[in-house]
Motif scaffolding. Structure first.
Motif, PDB file in Angstrom:
ATOM      1  N   HIS A 100      17.400  11.601 -11.566  1.00 14.09           N
ATOM      2  CA  HIS A 100      18.396  12.473 -10.912  1.00 14.09           C
ATOM      3  C   HIS A 100      18.437  12.237  -9.407  1.00 14.09           C
ATOM      4  CE1 HIS A 100      18.964  14.644 -14.658  1.00 14.09           C
ATOM      5  NE2 HIS A 100      17.646  14.627 -14.779  1.00 14.09           N
ATOM      6  N   LEU A 101      18.265  10.974  -9.018  1.00 11.07           N
ATOM      7  CA  LEU A 101      18.262  10.608  -7.607  1.00 11.07           C
ATOM      8  C   LEU A 101      19.697  10.381  -7.139  1.00 11.07           C
ATOM      9  CD1 LEU A 101      16.124  10.004  -5.399  1.00 11.07           C
ATOM     10  CD2 LEU A 101      16.427   7.607  -5.938  1.00 11.07           C
ATOM     11  N   PRO A 102      20.154  11.104  -6.120  1.00  8.61           N
ATOM     12  CA  PRO A 102      21.520  10.898  -5.638  1.00  8.61           C
ATOM     13  C   PRO A 102      21.676   9.528  -4.979  1.00  8.61           C
ATOM     14  CG  PRO A 102      20.393  12.490  -4.241  1.00  8.61           C
ATOM     15  CD  PRO A 102      19.446  12.142  -5.355  1.00  8.61           C
ATOM     16  N   ALA A 103      22.815   8.909  -5.229  1.00 10.19           N
ATOM     17  CA  ALA A 103      23.104   7.581  -4.677  1.00 10.19           C
ATOM     18  C   ALA A 103      24.509   7.574  -4.110  1.00 10.19           C
ATOM     19  CB  ALA A 103      22.967   6.518  -5.754  1.00 10.19           C
ATOM     20  N   GLN A 104      24.721   6.659  -3.183  1.00  6.35           N
ATOM     21  CA  GLN A 104      26.055   6.420  -2.645  1.00  6.35           C
ATOM     22  C   GLN A 104      26.334   4.932  -2.785  1.00  6.35           C
ATOM     23  OE1 GLN A 104      26.872   8.123   1.236  1.00  6.35           O
ATOM     24  NE2 GLN A 104      25.412   9.774   0.871  1.00  6.35           N
ATOM     25  N   PHE A 105      27.608   4.599  -2.834  1.00  8.31           N
ATOM     26  CA  PHE A 105      28.007   3.209  -3.019  1.00  8.31           C
ATOM     27  C   PHE A 105      28.937   2.790  -1.895  1.00  8.31           C
ATOM     28  CE2 PHE A 105      26.799   4.962  -7.031  1.00  8.31           C
ATOM     29  CZ  PHE A 105      26.035   3.960  -7.598  1.00  8.31           C
ATOM     30  N   GLU A 106      28.629   1.649  -1.293  1.00  6.60           N
ATOM     31  CA  GLU A 106      29.482   1.054  -0.265  1.00  6.60           C
ATOM     32  C   GLU A 106      29.591  -0.424  -0.575  1.00  6.60           C
ATOM     33  OE1 GLU A 106      28.148   1.842   3.722  1.00  6.60           O
ATOM     34  OE2 GLU A 106      28.009   3.990   3.383  1.00  6.60           O
ATOM     35  N   ASN A 107      30.805  -0.876  -0.766  1.00  8.10           N
ATOM     36  CA  ASN A 107      31.058  -2.275  -1.112  1.00  8.10           C
ATOM     37  C   ASN A 107      30.239  -2.648  -2.346  1.00  8.10           C
ATOM     38  OD1 ASN A 107      32.794  -2.524   1.168  1.00  8.10           O
ATOM     39  ND2 ASN A 107      31.002  -2.788   2.449  1.00  8.10           N
ATOM     40  N   GLU A 108      29.365  -3.613  -2.256  1.00  2.34           N
ATOM     41  CA  GLU A 108      28.552  -4.063  -3.397  1.00  2.34           C
ATOM     42  C   GLU A 108      27.140  -3.483  -3.358  1.00  2.34           C
ATOM     43  OE1 GLU A 108      29.738  -6.321  -5.852  1.00  2.34           O
ATOM     44  OE2 GLU A 108      31.676  -5.954  -4.910  1.00  2.34           O
ATOM     45  N   GLU A 109      26.926  -2.433  -2.571  1.00  4.58           N
ATOM     46  CA  GLU A 109      25.589  -1.892  -2.372  1.00  4.58           C
ATOM     47  C   GLU A 109      25.453  -0.483  -2.952  1.00  4.58           C
ATOM     48  OE1 GLU A 109      24.656  -3.947   1.933  1.00  4.58           O
ATOM     49  OE2 GLU A 109      25.603  -1.965   1.902  1.00  4.58           O
ATOM     50  N   MET A 110      24.275  -0.207  -3.474  1.00  6.74           N
ATOM     51  CA  MET A 110      23.889   1.130  -3.911  1.00  6.74           C
ATOM     52  C   MET A 110      22.870   1.623  -2.891  1.00  6.74           C
ATOM     53  SD  MET A 110      22.018   2.070  -7.471  1.00  6.74           S
ATOM     54  CE  MET A 110      22.299   3.639  -8.226  1.00  6.74           C
ATOM     55  N   ILE A 111      23.068   2.826  -2.351  1.00  7.92           N
ATOM     56  CA  ILE A 111      22.216   3.331  -1.282  1.00  7.92           C
ATOM     57  C   ILE A 111      21.572   4.628  -1.740  1.00  7.92           C
ATOM     58  CG2 ILE A 111      22.131   4.057   1.129  1.00  7.92           C
ATOM     59  CD1 ILE A 111      24.871   2.487   1.385  1.00  7.92           C
ATOM     60  N   VAL A 112      20.241   4.694  -1.586  1.00  7.26           N
ATOM     61  CA  VAL A 112      19.484   5.903  -1.913  1.00  7.26           C
ATOM     62  C   VAL A 112      18.566   6.222  -0.743  1.00  7.26           C
ATOM     63  CG1 VAL A 112      19.563   5.519  -4.412  1.00  7.26           C
ATOM     64  CG2 VAL A 112      17.632   4.639  -3.091  1.00  7.26           C
ATOM     65  N   GLN A 113      18.184   7.497  -0.636  1.00  7.46           N
ATOM     66  CA  GLN A 113      17.235   7.872   0.400  1.00  7.46           C
ATOM     67  C   GLN A 113      15.904   7.198   0.103  1.00  7.46           C
ATOM     68  OE1 GLN A 113      17.882  12.149  -0.067  1.00  7.46           O
ATOM     69  NE2 GLN A 113      18.397  12.225   2.105  1.00  7.46           N
ATOM     70  N   TYR A 114      15.193   6.851   1.170  1.00  5.39           N
ATOM     71  CA  TYR A 114      13.929   6.143   0.994  1.00  5.39           C
ATOM     72  C   TYR A 114      12.939   6.979   0.195  1.00  5.39           C
ATOM     73  CZ  TYR A 114       9.485   3.954   1.592  1.00  5.39           C
ATOM     74  OH  TYR A 114       8.274   3.371   1.319  1.00  5.39           O
ATOM     75  N   ASP A 115      12.292   6.314  -0.744  1.00  2.70           N
ATOM     76  CA  ASP A 115      11.224   6.897  -1.539  1.00  2.70           C
ATOM     77  C   ASP A 115      10.290   5.747  -1.903  1.00  2.70           C
ATOM     78  OD1 ASP A 115       9.908   7.437  -4.205  1.00  2.70           O
ATOM     79  OD2 ASP A 115      10.814   9.406  -3.867  1.00  2.70           O
ATOM     80  N   TYR A 116       9.011   5.905  -1.629  1.00  2.00           N
ATOM     81  CA  TYR A 116       8.085   4.800  -1.864  1.00  2.00           C
ATOM     82  C   TYR A 116       7.991   4.430  -3.339  1.00  2.00           C
ATOM     83  CZ  TYR A 116       4.422   8.015  -3.467  1.00  2.00           C
ATOM     84  OH  TYR A 116       3.706   8.945  -4.173  1.00  2.00           O
ATOM     85  N   LEU A 117       8.208   5.395  -4.241  1.00  2.00           N
ATOM     86  CA  LEU A 117       8.181   5.090  -5.673  1.00  2.00           C
ATOM     87  C   LEU A 117       9.395   4.254  -6.084  1.00  2.00           C
ATOM     88  CD1 LEU A 117       6.948   8.507  -7.062  1.00  2.00           C
ATOM     89  CD2 LEU A 117       5.641   6.375  -6.875  1.00  2.00           C
ATOM     90  N   VAL A 118      10.544   4.529  -5.506  1.00  2.00           N
ATOM     91  CA  VAL A 118      11.739   3.737  -5.790  1.00  2.00           C
ATOM     92  C   VAL A 118      11.563   2.335  -5.205  1.00  2.00           C
ATOM     93  CG1 VAL A 118      14.227   3.520  -5.395  1.00  2.00           C
ATOM     94  CG2 VAL A 118      13.230   5.758  -5.935  1.00  2.00           C
ATOM     95  N   GLU A 119      10.987   2.249  -4.013  1.00  2.00           N
ATOM     96  CA  GLU A 119      10.725   0.942  -3.412  1.00  2.00           C
ATOM     97  C   GLU A 119       9.836   0.107  -4.343  1.00  2.00           C
ATOM     98  OE1 GLU A 119       9.683  -0.598   1.005  1.00  2.00           O
ATOM     99  OE2 GLU A 119       8.290   0.907   0.191  1.00  2.00           O
ATOM    100  N   LYS A 120       8.785   0.717  -4.896  1.00  2.00           N
ATOM    101  CA  LYS A 120       7.880   0.017  -5.817  1.00  2.00           C
ATOM    102  C   LYS A 120       8.621  -0.390  -7.085  1.00  2.00           C
ATOM    103  CE  LYS A 120       3.520  -0.587  -7.677  1.00  2.00           C
ATOM    104  NZ  LYS A 120       3.843  -1.718  -8.488  1.00  2.00           N
ATOM    105  N   LEU A 121       9.461   0.490  -7.614  1.00  2.00           N
ATOM    106  CA  LEU A 121      10.251   0.182  -8.806  1.00  2.00           C
ATOM    107  C   LEU A 121      11.151  -1.029  -8.562  1.00  2.00           C
ATOM    108  CD1 LEU A 121      11.319   0.955 -11.658  1.00  2.00           C
ATOM    109  CD2 LEU A 121      12.965   2.431 -10.480  1.00  2.00           C
ATOM    110  N   LEU A 122      11.819  -1.057  -7.432  1.00  2.00           N
ATOM    111  CA  LEU A 122      12.698  -2.180  -7.101  1.00  2.00           C
ATOM    112  C   LEU A 122      11.901  -3.483  -6.999  1.00  2.00           C
ATOM    113  CD1 LEU A 122      14.897  -0.356  -4.468  1.00  2.00           C
ATOM    114  CD2 LEU A 122      15.703  -1.261  -6.656  1.00  2.00           C
ATOM    115  N   GLN A 123      10.719  -3.404  -6.423  1.00  2.00           N
ATOM    116  CA  GLN A 123       9.856  -4.589  -6.339  1.00  2.00           C
ATOM    117  C   GLN A 123       9.434  -5.046  -7.738  1.00  2.00           C
ATOM    118  OE1 GLN A 123       6.857  -2.945  -3.750  1.00  2.00           O
ATOM    119  NE2 GLN A 123       7.917  -3.618  -1.885  1.00  2.00           N
ATOM    120  N   ASP A 124       9.038  -4.086  -8.580  1.00  2.00           N
ATOM    121  CA  ASP A 124       8.597  -4.408  -9.942  1.00  2.00           C
ATOM    122  C   ASP A 124       9.721  -5.016 -10.774  1.00  2.00           C
ATOM    123  OD1 ASP A 124       6.110  -3.428  -9.259  1.00  2.00           O
ATOM    124  OD2 ASP A 124       6.344  -1.530 -10.366  1.00  2.00           O
TER     125      ASP A 124
END
Length: 148
Positions: A100-124
């Motif tokens: 239930h993380l809010p996101a915004q979209f600009e052009n070809e990008e998805m933008i979310v507020q920084y969260d270290y768990l999301v950063e780790k997920l993206l890396q994984d």
């Protein structure tokens, strides 16, 4: 002074030709209908918007012949997700939607507020992203939902 309506926005009407004071707000404060704020010159204001309108970067709260007060949004610490294909986009959208993380979209990008768990997920998941400070056009809005 109590502000009950927005006069306009500098993006539509151009920057005021008068002395400009700024009210600096975080993006999450843009959705508050009632709040007490202070300009960069120390003037205190109350904001009590009558309509359901949310504040935006550049909104003009007050203007006379000599002075104007304008909203300026403070940059957010965000993750800018740049999936390289539809599978990556679907995967990360599903993962973040489950949180239930809010996101915004600009052009070809998805933008979310920084969260270290999301950063780790993206890396994984090996999904390209960058962490940056960015002035968001609107607030990140949490949508109420339960799994009842």
């Amino acid at each position: 002074m109590i502000i009950e309506e927005i006069i306009g926005n500098v993006k539509n009407s151009g920057a005021p030709t008068t002395h400009v004071e700024r009210v600096y707000l975080r993006s999450d404060e843009l959705v508050k209908k009632v709040q007490r704020v202070k300009t960069d010159h120390g003037k205190e204001l109350g904001i009590r918007l009558k309509s359901g309108k949310e504040l935006l970067d550049g909104d003009i709260l007050y203007q006379d012949e000599k002075n104007a007060i304008v909203i300026s949004v403070i940059e957010d610490d965000v993750l800018v997700i740049q999936p390289t294909n539809l599978l990556q986009m679907g995967d990360i959208a599903h993962q973040l939607g489950n949180r239930h993380l809010p996101a915004q979209f600009e052009n070809e990008e998805m933008i979310v507020q920084y969260d270290y768990l999301v950063e780790k997920l993206l890396q994984d998941l090996d999904i390209p992203f960058v962490r940056e400070n960015r002035k968001m056009k609107e607030a990140f809005k949490h949508i109420g939902h339960s799994h009842d």
